[in-house]
Design a protein around this motif. Structure first.
Motif, PDB file in Angstrom:
ATOM      1  N   VAL A   1       0.808  -1.307  -0.002  1.00 20.61           N
ATOM      2  CA  VAL A   1       0.078   0.014  -0.189  1.00 20.61           C
ATOM      3  C   VAL A   1       0.784   1.260  -0.019  1.00 20.61           C
ATOM      4  O   VAL A   1       2.040   1.316   0.391  1.00 20.61           O
ATOM      5  CB  VAL A   1      -1.057  -0.047   1.116  1.00 20.61           C
ATOM      6  N   ALA A   2       0.363   2.317  -0.636  1.00 19.36           N
ATOM      7  CA  ALA A   2       1.187   3.670  -0.861  1.00 19.36           C
ATOM      8  C   ALA A   2       0.340   4.654  -0.370  1.00 19.36           C
ATOM      9  O   ALA A   2      -0.935   4.617  -0.645  1.00 19.36           O
ATOM     10  CB  ALA A   2       1.607   3.922  -2.125  1.00 19.36           C
ATOM     11  N   LYS A   3       0.534   5.341   0.650  1.00 21.73           N
ATOM     12  CA  LYS A   3      -0.195   6.388   1.126  1.00 21.73           C
ATOM     13  C   LYS A   3       0.396   7.692   1.078  1.00 21.73           C
ATOM     14  O   LYS A   3       1.365   7.887   0.818  1.00 21.73           O
ATOM     15  CB  LYS A   3      -0.195   6.235   2.925  1.00 21.73           C
ATOM     16  N   ARG A   4      -0.585   8.663   0.897  1.00 25.86           N
ATOM     17  CA  ARG A   4      -0.172  10.165   0.937  1.00 25.86           C
ATOM     18  C   ARG A   4      -1.297  11.011   1.436  1.00 25.86           C
ATOM     19  O   ARG A   4      -2.366  10.540   1.407  1.00 25.86           O
ATOM     20  CB  ARG A   4       0.250  10.450  -0.430  1.00 25.86           C
ATOM     21  N   LYS A   5      -0.893  12.183   1.895  1.00 27.76           N
ATOM     22  CA  LYS A   5      -1.540  13.110   2.561  1.00 27.76           C
ATOM     23  C   LYS A   5      -1.694  14.412   1.600  1.00 27.76           C
ATOM     24  O   LYS A   5      -0.784  14.800   1.037  1.00 27.76           O
ATOM     25  CB  LYS A   5      -1.292  13.538   3.909  1.00 27.76           C
ATOM     26  N   MET A   6      -3.105  14.963   1.536  1.00 33.51           N
ATOM     27  CA  MET A   6      -3.395  16.224   0.841  1.00 33.51           C
ATOM     28  C   MET A   6      -4.115  17.189   1.464  1.00 33.51           C
ATOM     29  O   MET A   6      -5.049  16.692   2.279  1.00 33.51           O
ATOM     30  CB  MET A   6      -3.862  15.747  -0.786  1.00 33.51           C
ATOM     31  N   ASP A   7      -3.864  18.264   1.436  1.00 30.24           N
ATOM     32  CA  ASP A   7      -4.636  19.440   2.400  1.00 30.24           C
ATOM     33  C   ASP A   7      -6.122  19.839   1.965  1.00 30.24           C
ATOM     34  O   ASP A   7      -6.990  19.639   2.695  1.00 30.24           O
ATOM     35  CB  ASP A   7      -3.705  20.814   2.118  1.00 30.24           C
ATOM     36  N   MET A   8      -6.249  20.018   0.665  1.00 32.05           N
ATOM     37  CA  MET A   8      -7.335  20.463   0.108  1.00 32.05           C
ATOM     38  C   MET A   8      -7.553  19.713  -1.295  1.00 32.05           C
ATOM     39  O   MET A   8      -6.654  19.759  -2.044  1.00 32.05           O
ATOM     40  CB  MET A   8      -7.483  21.783   0.047  1.00 32.05           C
ATOM     41  N   LEU A   9      -8.513  18.761  -1.579  1.00 31.01           N
ATOM     42  CA  LEU A   9      -8.582  18.045  -2.642  1.00 31.01           C
ATOM     43  C   LEU A   9     -10.049  18.084  -3.339  1.00 31.01           C
ATOM     44  O   LEU A   9     -11.218  17.914  -2.663  1.00 31.01           O
ATOM     45  CB  LEU A   9      -8.331  16.615  -2.227  1.00 31.01           C
ATOM     46  N   PHE A  10     -10.044  18.086  -4.738  1.00 31.32           N
ATOM     47  CA  PHE A  10     -11.118  17.940  -5.384  1.00 31.32           C
ATOM     48  C   PHE A  10     -11.044  16.816  -6.016  1.00 31.32           C
ATOM     49  O   PHE A  10      -9.995  16.333  -6.590  1.00 31.32           O
ATOM     50  CB  PHE A  10     -11.429  19.208  -6.700  1.00 31.32           C
ATOM     51  N   VAL A  11     -12.277  15.810  -5.953  1.00 32.51           N
ATOM     52  CA  VAL A  11     -12.122  14.341  -6.582  1.00 32.51           C
ATOM     53  C   VAL A  11     -13.183  14.515  -7.349  1.00 32.51           C
ATOM     54  O   VAL A  11     -14.309  14.910  -7.081  1.00 32.51           O
ATOM     55  CB  VAL A  11     -12.403  13.374  -5.343  1.00 32.51           C
ATOM     56  N   ARG A  12     -12.800  14.021  -8.671  1.00 32.17           N
ATOM     57  CA  ARG A  12     -13.725  14.043  -9.804  1.00 32.17           C
ATOM     58  C   ARG A  12     -15.008  12.721  -9.489  1.00 32.17           C
ATOM     59  O   ARG A  12     -14.237  11.834  -9.314  1.00 32.17           O
ATOM     60  CB  ARG A  12     -13.177  13.960 -10.947  1.00 32.17           C
ATOM     61  N   GLY A  13     -16.138  13.013  -9.644  1.00 30.77           N
ATOM     62  CA  GLY A  13     -17.209  12.106  -9.407  1.00 30.77           C
ATOM     63  C   GLY A  13     -17.057  10.894 -10.028  1.00 30.77           C
ATOM     64  O   GLY A  13     -17.534   9.752  -9.423  1.00 30.77           O
ATOM     65  N   ASP A  14     -16.615  10.718 -11.327  1.00 35.48           N
ATOM     66  CA  ASP A  14     -16.683   9.576 -12.087  1.00 35.48           C
ATOM     67  C   ASP A  14     -15.642   8.481 -11.816  1.00 35.48           C
ATOM     68  O   ASP A  14     -15.971   7.431 -11.972  1.00 35.48           O
ATOM     69  CB  ASP A  14     -16.408   9.901 -13.615  1.00 35.48           C
ATOM     70  N   GLY A  15     -14.976   8.979 -10.768  1.00 40.79           N
ATOM     71  CA  GLY A  15     -13.936   7.840 -10.078  1.00 40.79           C
ATOM     72  C   GLY A  15     -14.544   7.564  -8.578  1.00 40.79           C
ATOM     73  O   GLY A  15     -13.891   6.425  -8.239  1.00 40.79           O
ATOM     74  N   VAL A  16     -15.619   7.995  -8.333  1.00 42.23           N
ATOM     75  CA  VAL A  16     -16.029   7.553  -6.780  1.00 42.23           C
ATOM     76  C   VAL A  16     -16.882   6.498  -6.941  1.00 42.23           C
ATOM     77  O   VAL A  16     -17.927   6.366  -7.643  1.00 42.23           O
ATOM     78  CB  VAL A  16     -16.879   8.830  -6.276  1.00 42.23           C
ATOM     79  N   ILE A  17     -16.562   5.524  -6.086  1.00 47.38           N
ATOM     80  CA  ILE A  17     -17.352   4.342  -6.107  1.00 47.38           C
ATOM     81  C   ILE A  17     -18.441   4.000  -4.788  1.00 47.38           C
ATOM     82  O   ILE A  17     -19.508   3.979  -4.839  1.00 47.38           O
ATOM     83  CB  ILE A  17     -16.684   2.819  -5.844  1.00 47.38           C
ATOM     84  N   LEU A  18     -17.959   4.822  -3.595  1.00 44.10           N
ATOM     85  CA  LEU A  18     -19.073   4.879  -2.512  1.00 44.10           C
ATOM     86  C   LEU A  18     -18.442   5.944  -1.545  1.00 44.10           C
ATOM     87  O   LEU A  18     -17.188   6.120  -1.496  1.00 44.10           O
ATOM     88  CB  LEU A  18     -19.103   3.447  -1.848  1.00 44.10           C
ATOM     89  N   VAL A  19     -19.346   6.511  -0.768  1.00 48.42           N
ATOM     90  CA  VAL A  19     -19.026   7.540   0.123  1.00 48.42           C
ATOM     91  C   VAL A  19     -19.712   6.968   1.549  1.00 48.42           C
ATOM     92  O   VAL A  19     -20.737   6.717   1.398  1.00 48.42           O
ATOM     93  CB  VAL A  19     -19.594   8.659  -0.202  1.00 48.42           C
ATOM     94  N   SER A  20     -18.972   6.837   2.692  1.00 45.66           N
ATOM     95  CA  SER A  20     -19.258   6.255   3.876  1.00 45.66           C
ATOM     96  C   SER A  20     -19.058   7.126   4.898  1.00 45.66           C
ATOM     97  O   SER A  20     -18.199   7.740   5.021  1.00 45.66           O
ATOM     98  CB  SER A  20     -18.763   5.033   4.039  1.00 45.66           C
ATOM     99  N   PRO A  21     -20.269   7.562   5.576  1.00 53.24           N
ATOM    100  CA  PRO A  21     -20.338   8.443   6.616  1.00 53.24           C
ATOM    101  C   PRO A  21     -19.207   7.842   7.805  1.00 53.24           C
ATOM    102  O   PRO A  21     -19.035   6.909   7.918  1.00 53.24           O
ATOM    103  CB  PRO A  21     -21.651   8.632   7.196  1.00 53.24           C
ATOM    104  N   PRO A  22     -19.044   8.732   8.671  1.00 56.67           N
ATOM    105  CA  PRO A  22     -18.193   8.576   9.780  1.00 56.67           C
ATOM    106  C   PRO A  22     -18.936   7.345  10.674  1.00 56.67           C
ATOM    107  O   PRO A  22     -20.211   7.628  10.866  1.00 56.67           O
ATOM    108  CB  PRO A  22     -17.922  10.066  10.361  1.00 56.67           C
ATOM    109  N   SER A  23     -18.401   6.584  11.391  1.00 54.02           N
ATOM    110  CA  SER A  23     -18.843   5.679  12.286  1.00 54.02           C
ATOM    111  C   SER A  23     -19.314   6.648  13.218  1.00 54.02           C
ATOM    112  O   SER A  23     -18.272   7.148  14.069  1.00 54.02           O
ATOM    113  CB  SER A  23     -17.838   4.721  12.504  1.00 54.02           C
ATOM    114  N   ARG A  24     -20.319   6.448  14.043  1.00 52.73           N
ATOM    115  CA  ARG A  24     -20.742   7.022  15.286  1.00 52.73           C
ATOM    116  C   ARG A  24     -20.903   5.924  16.469  1.00 52.73           C
ATOM    117  O   ARG A  24     -21.661   5.151  16.433  1.00 52.73           O
ATOM    118  CB  ARG A  24     -22.061   7.561  15.010  1.00 52.73           C
ATOM    119  N   SER A  25     -19.803   5.719  17.130  1.00 57.74           N
ATOM    120  CA  SER A  25     -19.605   4.761  18.086  1.00 57.74           C
ATOM    121  C   SER A  25     -19.790   5.377  19.469  1.00 57.74           C
ATOM    122  O   SER A  25     -20.102   6.589  19.593  1.00 57.74           O
ATOM    123  CB  SER A  25     -18.544   4.000  18.053  1.00 57.74           C
TER     124      SER A  25
END
Lengths: 96, 95, 94
Positions: C70-94
């Motif tokens: 796995v490769a990880k990287r961090k970005m401050d502020m990011l626009f993500v184009r919608g055609d690449g999105v498979i799912l968006v999951s809300p935060p876990s509320r525990s």
């Protein structure tokens, strides 16, 4: 429409556009259109040693559909404003 | 439309979906960003040999195939000896 | 449960209620990320901050059979184009 407006507020800012062929290009955002096609000025390919193809290119037009990410200058993004505008747009699904 | 007007009559680089690079003078374009290049050449990149320029002449490129159009700075371009450049071709777009 | 009481009637409502929260996003090309969601639209274009992206690389060429890294990287502020999105999951509320 919302995202288009956000990009318009970021014209003349430095951004990094990452394409779906893994090419990353940094430059000054000169314009965007409704398809999120992007014009960049003063560009530089991030891994130029590996990708010398654009060495002599100073400005470019990028097709919106091949963009994966755009890294934005966080200091020029008002996140509260974005969230309010997003809620507003979600409420009237007029022209998505 | 973020217009291509500024590129007409300029020397440009087109990068295509399949990773090919084509240079030429932009003779014209239309609403669908189909582009006509005059005096065009494909620049073929490889690690083994320097860049090879394959003449294509007057060329029409379909807008859907184009991922990037760049204006070429003639001074920089002429200062580069393409035969010394060794690089992989650009990767194709994977949606 | 009455769906209206949660404020959720349609799928996009789930994303709306995640605004200003950390979300998990799965993307094409074996990419995943978490970040704080600030904007989205009907194409699932997203704008997120404090993003950590994880790319899973499967190396099938390796001698010991398929190797996953796995490769990880961090970005401050990011626009993500919608055609690449498979799912968006809300935060876990525990």
């Amino acid at each position: 429409m919302l995202i288009f407006s956000v990009f318009k507020t970021l014209t003349d800012q430095q951004v990094i556009v990452e394409l779906k062929n893994d090419l990353s290009i940094t430059g000054v955002l000169k314009s965007v259109d409704q398809f999120l096609n992007i014009r960049l000025d003063n560009i530089k390919v991030l891994d130029e040693a590996r990708h010398p193809h654009m060495m002599a290119v100073k400005n470019c037009f990028i097709r919106g559909s091949v963009v994966r990410y755009v890294q934005l200058p966080a200091e020029h993004v008002d996140t509260q404003l974005l969230e309010d505008a997003t809620r507003r747009e979600a409420q009237n699904p007029n022209k998505r | 439309m973020s217009s291509l007007q500024g590129y007409v009559d300029k020397r440009v680089l087109l990068v295509l979906q399949d990773g090919r690079s084509i240079v030429g003078i932009m003779a014209g374009y239309d609403q669908k960003s189909n582009v006509v290049l005059s005096d065009s050449k494909e620049r073929v990149y490889s690690m083994e040999e320097g860049v090879e320029e394959v003449p294509l002449g007057l060329y029409l490129v379909k807008g859907d195939m184009i991922i990037l159009i760049g204006e070429i700075d003639e001074n920089i371009d002429q200062a580069v000896d393409l035969s010394t450049i060794h690089a992989e071709p650009l990767p194709p777009i994977r949606h | 449960m009455d769906p209206s009481s949660s404020g959720i009637q349609e799928p996009f409502d789930l994303i709306r209620l995640s605004l200003s929260e950390r979300v998990f996003v799965k993307l094409r090309g074996d990419r995943e990320m978490t970040g704080i969601l600030h904007a989205y639209d009907g194409h699932m274009n997203l704008i997120m901050s404090d993003v950590e992206e994880t790319i899973t690389i499967v190396d099938t060429e390796s001698p010991e059979g398929s190797n996953v890294s796995v490769a990880k990287r961090k970005m401050d502020m990011l626009f993500v184009r919608g055609d690449g999105v498979i799912l968006v999951s809300p935060p876990s509320r525990s």
